[in-house]
Design a protein around this motif. Structure first.
Motif, PDB file in Angstrom:
ATOM      1  N   HIS A   1      -8.662 -68.646 -27.603  1.00 36.70           N
ATOM      2  CA  HIS A   1     -10.113 -68.893 -27.605  1.00 36.70           C
ATOM      3  C   HIS A   1     -10.841 -67.916 -28.527  1.00 36.70           C
ATOM      4  CE1 HIS A   1      -9.612 -71.587 -24.146  1.00 36.70           C
ATOM      5  NE2 HIS A   1      -8.796 -70.667 -23.638  1.00 36.70           N
ATOM      6  N   GLY A   2     -10.089 -67.189 -29.342  1.00 34.02           N
ATOM      7  CA  GLY A   2     -10.703 -66.209 -30.234  1.00 34.02           C
ATOM      8  C   GLY A   2     -11.061 -64.906 -29.562  1.00 34.02           C
ATOM      9  N   VAL A   3     -10.561 -64.716 -28.340  1.00 32.89           N
ATOM     10  CA  VAL A   3     -10.902 -63.542 -27.534  1.00 32.89           C
ATOM     11  C   VAL A   3      -9.802 -62.496 -27.642  1.00 32.89           C
ATOM     12  CG1 VAL A   3     -11.172 -62.738 -25.145  1.00 32.89           C
ATOM     13  CG2 VAL A   3     -12.389 -64.775 -25.934  1.00 32.89           C
ATOM     14  N   ARG A   4     -10.191 -61.251 -27.749  1.00 35.60           N
ATOM     15  CA  ARG A   4      -9.232 -60.164 -27.845  1.00 35.60           C
ATOM     16  C   ARG A   4      -8.530 -59.927 -26.518  1.00 35.60           C
ATOM     17  NH1 ARG A   4     -10.434 -54.314 -30.616  1.00 35.60           N
ATOM     18  NH2 ARG A   4      -8.432 -53.325 -30.170  1.00 35.60           N
ATOM     19  N   PHE A   5      -7.196 -59.829 -26.556  1.00 34.46           N
ATOM     20  CA  PHE A   5      -6.432 -59.382 -25.396  1.00 34.46           C
ATOM     21  C   PHE A   5      -6.128 -57.912 -25.607  1.00 34.46           C
ATOM     22  CE2 PHE A   5      -2.504 -58.310 -23.201  1.00 34.46           C
ATOM     23  CZ  PHE A   5      -2.766 -58.784 -21.923  1.00 34.46           C
ATOM     24  N   SER A   6      -6.566 -57.084 -24.667  1.00 31.84           N
ATOM     25  CA  SER A   6      -6.403 -55.639 -24.793  1.00 31.84           C
ATOM     26  C   SER A   6      -5.283 -55.181 -23.878  1.00 31.84           C
ATOM     27  CB  SER A   6      -7.708 -54.924 -24.434  1.00 31.84           C
ATOM     28  OG  SER A   6      -7.572 -53.534 -24.601  1.00 31.84           O
ATOM     29  N   GLY A   7      -4.152 -54.777 -24.483  1.00 36.83           N
ATOM     30  CA  GLY A   7      -3.031 -54.364 -23.673  1.00 36.83           C
ATOM     31  C   GLY A   7      -2.386 -53.063 -24.103  1.00 36.83           C
TER      32      GLY A   7
END
Length: 297
Positions: free
Chosen positions: A237-243
């Motif tokens: 969805h164009g959203v950053r996944f922060s891991g």
């Protein structure tokens, strides 16, 4: 010593309490006698075999990364800490009687080991996602899944910085969120409209992975204003996944300051013995937490 380990990926039932050799503090490390270990969602995600690039796993593997305890070994080159000091921090295989930490800080006065074990990764994550989502003082941050450990920290740190917060959680945790200074509403059918009635949303965090990323983008109007720590499909969805964690030592230093000033408190919802690690993981995965869960060796 006793530690929790797993030899295959799977459900909570793959966890075993085993006898293991004691670890020792190498250069730049300390060893603690563990008094409490924090239970984090990343623990059961790794156990399930989810693909988390920042956490490569070689089986059999131990469990846990957060702990609080008493220093009993100090590695070469380490300064400013001595055997007998009460510390909390981050390391490896912390569901155990002894663990080696790579980042630590002295525990603030008045903090119990159980409480302290719940802070390291939680505060680092909270500070990181607030920074990554780019929310500024005077703006409003929506936090989906706000009553758990990271959510509790996000709400308090954001409020300390002059950021208004809206939090979603189950019905039983509405008063808890309000007590942390948030405008609160429940998730479930109609939640988007309930959030809209509470006001404008400038940025949003997905902390629970409840399949709400699309709606968070809708509420903010921009996928760049949304960050998820729980939905591996967020980038679709164009959203950053922060891991990937930032500086844990800096996060611990900030946590000590906030706790000492009475500006940050994360309650311990439940504690479990080492033999209860499977139950701790099952409860953590089920969600609906209020604060933190910890393991007591």
């Amino acid at each position: 010593m006793r530690k929790v380990s797993f030899a295959e990926f799977g459900g909570p039932d793959v966890l075993r309490l085993v006898d293991a050799e004691e670890p020792h503090a190498g250069p730049g490390r300390i060893r603690i006698a563990v008094r409490a270990a924090g239970v984090n969602p990343v623990d059961w995600r790794i156990r399930e075999g989810q693909v988390l690039g920042a956490h490569p796993v070689e089986l059999p593997a131990g469990v846990g990364q957060d702990a609080a305890g008493v220093v009993d070994e100090v590695g070469k080159g380490v300064e400013g800490v001595e055997v007998g000091d009460r510390v909390f921090g981050e390391g490896r295989d912390t569901y155990a009687e002894f663990a080696v930490l790579s980042a630590w800080a002295r525990m603030p006065e008045g903090l119990s080991f159980e409480e302290a074990a719940g802070y390291p990764s939680v505060v680092e994550t909270a500070l990181r996602v607030i920074r990554e989502v780019g929310v500024r003082p005077g703006q409003t941050l929506l936090v989906s899944g706000a009553s758990g450990g990271v959510g509790s920290a996000v709400l308090q740190i954001a409020r300390e910085r002059g950021i208004a917060v809206i939090g979603t959680a189950g019905a039983a945790n509405q008063d808890y969120l309000r007590g942390l200074g948030a405008l609160a509403t429940t998730y479930g059918e109609g939640w988007v409209e309930r959030v809209r009635r509470l006001g404008r949303v400038d940025a949003a965090l997905d902390l629970a992975g409840a399949g709400v990323v699309r709606e968070l983008v809708e509420l903010t109007g921009d996928p760049a204003r949304v960050v998820s720590i729980a939905d591996l499909g967020a980038p679709e969805h164009g959203v950053r996944f922060s891991g990937v964690a930032g500086s844990v030592p800096r996060a611990l230093a900030e946590a000590v300051g906030l706790i000492s000033r009475g500006r940050l408190h994360i309650p311990v919802e439940k504690s479990y013995p080492l033999a209860g690690a499977a139950a701790a993981h099952a409860d953590s995965r089920a969600g609906h937490s209020r604060g933190r869960r910890v393991i007591i060796p």
